[in-house]
Structure formats: structure tokens, C-alpha cells
Design an enzyme around this catalytic site. Sequence first.
Site, PDB file in Angstrom:
ATOM      1  CE  LYS A  98       5.079   4.586   1.261  1.00  0.00           C
ATOM      2  NZ  LYS A  98       5.729   3.606   0.524  1.00  0.00           N
ATOM      3  NE  ARG A 101       5.484 -10.961   2.192  1.00  0.00           N
ATOM      4  CZ  ARG A 101       6.008 -10.359   1.740  1.00  0.00           C
ATOM      5  NH1 ARG A 101       5.205  -9.868   0.769  1.00  0.00           N
ATOM      6  NH2 ARG A 101       7.470 -10.364   1.730  1.00  0.00           N
ATOM      7  CG  HIS A 141      -3.065 -15.239   6.837  1.00  0.00           C
ATOM      8  ND1 HIS A 141      -1.723 -14.879   7.310  1.00  0.00           N
ATOM      9  CD2 HIS A 141      -3.668 -15.562   6.356  1.00  0.00           C
ATOM     10  CE1 HIS A 141      -1.166 -15.969   6.774  1.00  0.00           C
ATOM     11  NE2 HIS A 141      -2.331 -16.066   5.544  1.00  0.00           N
ATOM     12  NE  ARG A 145      10.631  -2.277  -4.407  1.00  0.00           N
ATOM     13  CZ  ARG A 145       9.994  -1.879  -4.025  1.00  0.00           C
ATOM     14  NH1 ARG A 145      11.236  -0.425  -2.912  1.00  0.00           N
ATOM     15  NH2 ARG A 145       8.486  -1.291  -3.545  1.00  0.00           N
ATOM     16  N   PRO A 187       1.201  -1.253  -0.042  1.00  0.00           N
ATOM     17  CG  PRO A 187       0.179  -1.273   1.799  1.00  0.00           C
ATOM     18  CD  PRO A 187       1.043  -2.716   1.132  1.00  0.00           C
ATOM     19  CD  GLU A 188       3.294   2.624  -4.284  1.00  0.00           C
ATOM     20  OE1 GLU A 188       3.619   3.970  -4.523  1.00  0.00           O
ATOM     21  OE2 GLU A 188       3.313   1.631  -4.944  1.00  0.00           O
TER      22      GLU A 188
END
Length: 277
Positions: free
Chosen positions: A60, A113, A94, A265, A2-3
Site C-alpha cells: 500500500k 484524517r 487539509h 472490523r 485505500p487498499e
Amino acid sequence: MPELPEVETVVRTLRKLVVGKKITSAKIIYPNLLKQPTNINQFETEITGQTINSIERIAKHIIFHFDNKVLISHLRMEGKWFYEEIGSQVNIKHQEAAFIIDDKMQLSYYDTRKFGTLHWQDVDNFRNSKPISTVGPEPFSELVTPNYLFNRINKSRKHIKTILLDQTIISGIGNIYADEILFDAKINPLKSGNELKLDDFEQIITSSRKILNKAVELGGTTIDSYQSAHGIDGKFQNYLKAHTRVGLPCLICGDTITKIKVNGRGTYYCQTCQVLE
């Protein structure tokens, strides 16, 4: 990951759902999620009975405001907040935290994650403490001017793509939007900071605001596994001009979009529109 646009979408969604509501109980399921305080029982006790007065975004980070405390959430790679019925966990495997709300609903945090973080800090000084104190200004900030970027970047030998991902210089830009911003600005991602002129920085600011505003308007970008919140898909992926378009014709000149690695990247650009001079 997410940005800025995805996090802004989460914040706008959560505001409609939980602002003005009280937390009646709290449970940290994954201990490493909570970075401050280290005493989980202390945190669960302190947040219980508190009302969510407002929610803001800084870069963020999602900031939940209470009377004298803030809860700072960084989603990292795959973090998501879900507002759901108690007991109807989206994926209990999760689920890392659960906050029972006084309307008999549950605000849950999930992270496949397990990179996300929570910080519980005093409202009076959180802006001067980590993690917020290390965050640079956003592209929308009046502090971000061509001169500001020139002074911060003009001696750097790092690639401009890498520099745009440095959250201490300019915050909120991640891999997807860095590619789109540089494509729009017609700047090669391999160009180093010390090769850029004042006009280049002005164009980067203009393109950053243009791309990020459009992405916010469309609810962010849903790519691969990332979804900003339960049932919420962004639509900006339908407007991408560089990112993920490897092998496809450039929408401006017709040349082929190339994919390379920049500091590890994946990076997409047009060798014709973004020529490396």
C-alpha cells in the site's frame, strides 16, 4: 481506506503526470506527515531540484524514485495526491504538503484524517528499512504459495479475516477485499488459521489474485468518502458480492448477507456459502 487496487490506481495516474519532472520547491505544511527525517528544513532542501525518475508501488506504499533518494508515501485512511494548478488547492484546510513542479503545476498531498506518512530514505537500502522491511509479500508474488501461507498461519488461533489484514504475512489486502476474497473462496471469516487446510490456502491465493486483478482493472473501489485521486472514482464497488451488502440476497445462493464484527472490523459474508463447519 485505500487498499492495493486503489494505491495502484494512484501510482498509474501519477506516473502519467509527474515522472520525468523536477521539483522546484517543497513545503511540508503538517509537520507530523514527515516521519523521516525529523528535520523538515533538511527534507525541503534535499528534495528541491530533484527529478522524479519513476514511481512504484510496494503493497500500500507509493515509492517516488529520485537519483539517490526515495520518498515513501503511505496514504493510510484518507490520503490523496492531487496534481493541480498552483494556488488552486482542493481543500487548503487539509493540505499537508505541496511540491511545485517545473511545469508550473503543483503536486499536493491532502489528508482529512491526518494519518498518512512520508519517509525520505536512501534508494540503496530503503527496502531493508522500515516501513518497507516489515511488509509481507503481495498475493501476486511467487513467494505466496499454499505452503507459505500454511507455514505462517496453520498454528494461529486468529480468525482468517484478521490474518488476511496482517500486512506482515500478506500485504495489500484491506477490509473490503478480505470480505470479497473470503466470499469467493467460500471460507467463513470466523474460521481460525489452524482450522484451514492446504487446499483452503490455495483457494485464498486464487481468489486474492482474481479479486485484486479485477479491482485494479476497474480502478479500485470508491466507497463513502474515499476517492483515489482528484476526479478519479473506482468502479469495483459495482461488482461487490459481500462487502456492504448486509440484508441483501446472496448473489450465489439467495440467502441473506450478514454483517458481523471480526476483531472490530465490519465483516460481510453469506452464512450458507461460507458455512462455519
